[in-house]
Motif scaffolding. Structure first.
Motif: not given
Length: 177
Positions: A72-92
């Protein structure tokens, strides 16, 4: 005694709600996790031909399916952003400031901090840990989209799915049963 006559030691069934997922680098994901799979594994068969038949032999290369985690995505999107940031960092990768930050804040013993260990703990019917699946050198490869829609009549809370790849996973029996 014949195997058909032997009564199992434990007659309780494994429940699909009895689990806990932990990932050091994503504590918010851990808290809101709703689903996780134990990925399948397979090996290739090597066919050896002779004049009469093709005989299969077990290969030596293990293939692991993707680890999928629903949350479940929390209201501040912290858990979604934890994964998003890692994918972006690894992809770039190397040319990215996010990649440098990821490497700097993480443990340097595992490929420069770009990977981590994910542990899926299976619980007994009494909610005690009994088995652990350790996914080594895991990294996210995908995060599902979030679709906002103001025409919905009921409030629906967001769920997302993250996909992970890893080098290997190991099963540990905590109760030695």
């Amino acid at each position: 005694m014949a195997a058909a006559n032997k009564i199992p030691d434990n007659l309780n069934y494994l429940a699909n709600i009895s689990f806990r997922l932990t990932m050091e680098d994503a504590p918010s994901l851990t808290w809101f996790c709703q689903s996780a799979n134990v990925p399948g594994i397979s090996i290739d068969a090597i066919d050896v031909m002779n004049p009469y038949a093709t005989i299969p032999y077990a290969g030596s290369k293990v293939a692991f399916e993707e680890l999928s985690v629903g949350f479940i995505v929390d209201e501040h999107l912290k858990n979604w952003i934890e994964i998003y940031d890692r994918v972006i960092a690894l992809g770039l990768a190397e040319g990215s400031e996010k990649y440098r930050l990821l490497k700097a804040k993480s443990d340097t013993t595992q490929r420069g901090g770009t990977v981590s260990t994910i542990v899926l703990t299976i619980l007994t019917s009494a909610m005690n840990p009994q088995m652990e699946f350790h996914f080594y050198e895991a990294f996210p490869i995908s995060i599902s989209s979030l679709e906002f829609n103001s025409s919905n009549t009921d409030v629906e809370y967001f769920t997302a799915t993250a996909g992970f790849r890893y080098t290997n996973y190991e099963v540990k029996n905590l109760l030695n049963n």
